[in-house]
Design a protein around this motif. Structure first.
Motif, PDB file in Angstrom:
ATOM      1  N   VAL A  62       6.197  34.822  72.924  1.00 46.86           N
ATOM      2  CA  VAL A  62       6.254  35.184  74.348  1.00 46.86           C
ATOM      3  C   VAL A  62       7.684  35.556  74.734  1.00 46.86           C
ATOM      4  CG1 VAL A  62       5.998  34.306  76.714  1.00 46.86           C
ATOM      5  CG2 VAL A  62       4.224  33.855  74.995  1.00 46.86           C
ATOM      6  N   LEU A  63       8.655  34.785  74.244  1.00 50.47           N
ATOM      7  CA  LEU A  63      10.053  35.104  74.527  1.00 50.47           C
ATOM      8  C   LEU A  63      10.416  36.460  73.937  1.00 50.47           C
ATOM      9  CD1 LEU A  63      12.805  34.345  75.685  1.00 50.47           C
ATOM     10  CD2 LEU A  63      13.264  33.079  73.561  1.00 50.47           C
ATOM     11  N   ARG A  64       9.970  36.740  72.717  1.00 47.04           N
ATOM     12  CA  ARG A  64      10.228  38.032  72.090  1.00 47.04           C
ATOM     13  C   ARG A  64       9.591  39.155  72.908  1.00 47.04           C
ATOM     14  NH1 ARG A  64      11.164  39.688  66.543  1.00 47.04           N
ATOM     15  NH2 ARG A  64      11.163  37.476  66.063  1.00 47.04           N
ATOM     16  N   PHE A  65       8.338  38.943  73.343  1.00 43.05           N
ATOM     17  CA  PHE A  65       7.648  39.932  74.171  1.00 43.05           C
ATOM     18  C   PHE A  65       8.450  40.206  75.441  1.00 43.05           C
ATOM     19  CE2 PHE A  65       4.872  41.159  77.591  1.00 43.05           C
ATOM     20  CZ  PHE A  65       4.072  42.146  77.024  1.00 43.05           C
ATOM     21  N   TYR A  66       8.907  39.138  76.078  1.00 43.01           N
ATOM     22  CA  TYR A  66       9.699  39.239  77.307  1.00 43.01           C
ATOM     23  C   TYR A  66      10.930  40.113  77.092  1.00 43.01           C
ATOM     24  CZ  TYR A  66      12.852  37.536  81.007  1.00 43.01           C
ATOM     25  OH  TYR A  66      13.742  37.439  82.044  1.00 43.01           O
ATOM     26  N   LEU A  83       9.032  35.122  82.893  1.00 45.97           N
ATOM     27  CA  LEU A  83       8.458  34.607  81.652  1.00 45.97           C
ATOM     28  C   LEU A  83       6.965  34.329  81.808  1.00 45.97           C
ATOM     29  CD1 LEU A  83      11.183  32.255  80.154  1.00 45.97           C
ATOM     30  CD2 LEU A  83      10.041  34.122  78.986  1.00 45.97           C
ATOM     31  N   ASP A  84       6.552  33.851  82.975  1.00 41.96           N
ATOM     32  CA  ASP A  84       5.125  33.616  83.229  1.00 41.96           C
ATOM     33  C   ASP A  84       4.342  34.930  83.178  1.00 41.96           C
ATOM     34  OD1 ASP A  84       5.402  30.871  83.462  1.00 41.96           O
ATOM     35  OD2 ASP A  84       5.609  30.926  85.656  1.00 41.96           O
ATOM     36  N   GLU A  85       4.912  35.992  83.744  1.00 44.69           N
ATOM     37  CA  GLU A  85       4.272  37.311  83.681  1.00 44.69           C
ATOM     38  C   GLU A  85       4.163  37.780  82.234  1.00 44.69           C
ATOM     39  OE1 GLU A  85       6.221  40.200  86.182  1.00 44.69           O
ATOM     40  OE2 GLU A  85       6.141  38.861  87.917  1.00 44.69           O
ATOM     41  N   SER A  86       5.212  37.546  81.468  1.00 40.84           N
ATOM     42  CA  SER A  86       5.201  37.935  80.058  1.00 40.84           C
ATOM     43  C   SER A  86       4.156  37.140  79.284  1.00 40.84           C
ATOM     44  CB  SER A  86       6.582  37.729  79.425  1.00 40.84           C
ATOM     45  OG  SER A  86       7.492  38.663  79.943  1.00 40.84           O
ATOM     46  N   LEU A  87       4.034  35.867  79.594  1.00 40.67           N
ATOM     47  CA  LEU A  87       3.032  35.020  78.947  1.00 40.67           C
ATOM     48  C   LEU A  87       1.633  35.582  79.191  1.00 40.67           C
ATOM     49  CD1 LEU A  87       2.066  32.425  77.496  1.00 40.67           C
ATOM     50  CD2 LEU A  87       2.189  31.274  79.721  1.00 40.67           C
ATOM     51  N   ALA A 138       6.871  51.572  73.821  1.00 39.28           N
ATOM     52  CA  ALA A 138       6.065  51.276  72.631  1.00 39.28           C
ATOM     53  C   ALA A 138       5.007  50.221  72.971  1.00 39.28           C
ATOM     54  CB  ALA A 138       6.959  50.807  71.492  1.00 39.28           C
ATOM     55  N   LEU A 139       5.398  49.199  73.716  1.00 38.01           N
ATOM     56  CA  LEU A 139       4.443  48.183  74.167  1.00 38.01           C
ATOM     57  C   LEU A 139       3.388  48.794  75.085  1.00 38.01           C
ATOM     58  CD1 LEU A 139       6.662  45.034  74.849  1.00 38.01           C
ATOM     59  CD2 LEU A 139       4.731  45.183  73.258  1.00 38.01           C
ATOM     60  N   GLY A 174       2.708  43.277  64.827  1.00 37.57           N
ATOM     61  CA  GLY A 174       3.173  42.255  63.894  1.00 37.57           C
ATOM     62  C   GLY A 174       4.422  42.647  63.133  1.00 37.57           C
ATOM     63  N   GLU A 175       4.294  43.651  62.268  1.00 36.69           N
ATOM     64  CA  GLU A 175       5.406  44.018  61.385  1.00 36.69           C
ATOM     65  C   GLU A 175       6.603  44.612  62.130  1.00 36.69           C
ATOM     66  OE1 GLU A 175       3.808  46.582  58.350  1.00 36.69           O
ATOM     67  OE2 GLU A 175       2.287  45.106  57.779  1.00 36.69           O
ATOM     68  N   VAL A 176       6.346  45.477  63.105  1.00 34.77           N
ATOM     69  CA  VAL A 176       7.450  46.146  63.797  1.00 34.77           C
ATOM     70  C   VAL A 176       8.035  45.266  64.903  1.00 34.77           C
ATOM     71  CG1 VAL A 176       8.149  48.156  65.176  1.00 34.77           C
ATOM     72  CG2 VAL A 176       6.560  48.452  63.257  1.00 34.77           C
ATOM     73  N   LEU A 177       7.182  44.759  65.787  1.00 31.23           N
ATOM     74  CA  LEU A 177       7.674  44.001  66.944  1.00 31.23           C
ATOM     75  C   LEU A 177       7.702  42.491  66.715  1.00 31.23           C
ATOM     76  CD1 LEU A 177       5.928  46.007  69.819  1.00 31.23           C
ATOM     77  CD2 LEU A 177       8.256  46.272  68.932  1.00 31.23           C
ATOM     78  N   GLY A 178       7.037  42.022  65.680  1.00 35.47           N
ATOM     79  CA  GLY A 178       7.073  40.597  65.357  1.00 35.47           C
ATOM     80  C   GLY A 178       6.339  39.708  66.338  1.00 35.47           C
ATOM     81  N   LEU A 179       5.296  40.234  66.975  1.00 36.36           N
ATOM     82  CA  LEU A 179       4.586  39.465  67.998  1.00 36.36           C
ATOM     83  C   LEU A 179       3.426  38.649  67.453  1.00 36.36           C
ATOM     84  CD1 LEU A 179       4.459  42.166  70.815  1.00 36.36           C
ATOM     85  CD2 LEU A 179       5.983  40.185  70.674  1.00 36.36           C
TER      86      LEU A 179
END
Length: 196
Positions: A62-66, A83-87, A138-139, A174-179
C-alpha cells in the motif's frame, strides 16, 4: 529541486573517481520532496516518519502504491487520509489480481473486447513508463484494464485468455511495480543484512 547544479555532477564525479567505474549509473532519478501538511519533511523541523512505523498500519504494498501514484519528481504530501485512499484503491486492484489467481475453472469464451484490452494495456502501460517513468499514468492503464476484466465471469473464459489476463497483473503490477506477490529473502542474505 534543492540539489541543482553542481550537486549531482559533483556526486557523479566523486563516485566515478572513487570506484574507477564510469558511468556511475545508467539512470539517475531524484524524487520530489515528501511533505507533511504542505511543509517539507525534514529532521530539523522534526516532522518526519520512518517507513517501519508506517508499515505497522499499512502494508508495504500500500505504501509503494501510494508513492507510485504520483510522478516521482512531484512533491508528495503525506497524510493518513491519502494513505487510506491508497489502501482502498490498492484493494480494488489487488481484488482483481486475486480473482485471477484463484480461478479454478475455464470455459470457451474469448471476447474480442478483452483481447483488444490486453494489447491496449501493454501499449498504454509501456508508453506511460517510457514517458519519464510516469507511474501514475501506468497505474491508470492498469486500473482501466482491471475495470473491464472485473465485468466478466472469469470461469467462462478460456484458460489461455485467463492466463493472458493474469500475466498483465503479474508482469506490470508484480514484476514492474512490485505491488503483488511476496518477496522471500534468503535467510542467509537476511542475516548478512542484519549483521551489517
Amino acid at each position: 529541486i534543492d540539489l541543482k547544479f553542481p550537486h549531482h555532477e559533483s556526486e557523479v564525479l566523486q563516485t566515478e573517481c572513487h570506484t574507477n567505474h564510469s558511468p556511475m549509473a545508467n539512470y539517475w532519478l531524484h524524487s520530489g520532496h515528501l511533505t507533511i501538511n504542505n511543509e517539507k519533511m525534514s529532521k530539523s523541523l522534526d516532522n518526519f516518519f520512518l517507513v517501519r512505523d508506517v508499515v505497522k498500519e499499512y502494508s508495504s504494498s500500500v505504501l509503494r502504491f501510494y508513492l507510485l501514484n504520483s510522478h516521482y519528481r512531484s512533491p508528495i504530501d503525506f497524510s493518513d487520509s491519502n494513505l487510506d485512499e491508497s489502501l482502498s484503491a490498492y484493494k480494488r486492484l489487488e481484488g482483481i489480481y486475486n480473482r485471477l489467481v484463484s480461478v479454478k475453472k475455464s470455459g470457451d469464451q474469448s471476447p474480442d473486447e478483452l483481447v483488444k484490452a490486453i494489447h491496449s494495456c501493454y501499449s498504454d502501460f509501456s508508453t506511460s513508463m517510457n514517458d519519464d517513468f510516469n507511474t501514475r499514468e501506468a497505474l491508470a492503464a492498469l486500473f482501466q484494464f482491471s475495470r473491464l476484466v472485473n465485468g466478466y465471469e472469469l470461469e467462462l473464459l478460456t484458460l489461455d485468455l485467463q492466463q493472458k489476463l493474469l500475466d498483465i497483473f503479474v508482469k506490470f503490477g508484480g514484476e514492474v511495480l512490485g505491488l503483488f506477490g511476496k518477496v522471500e529473502i534468503d535467510s542467509e542474505f537476511k542475516s548478512q543484512i542484519e549483521e551489517l
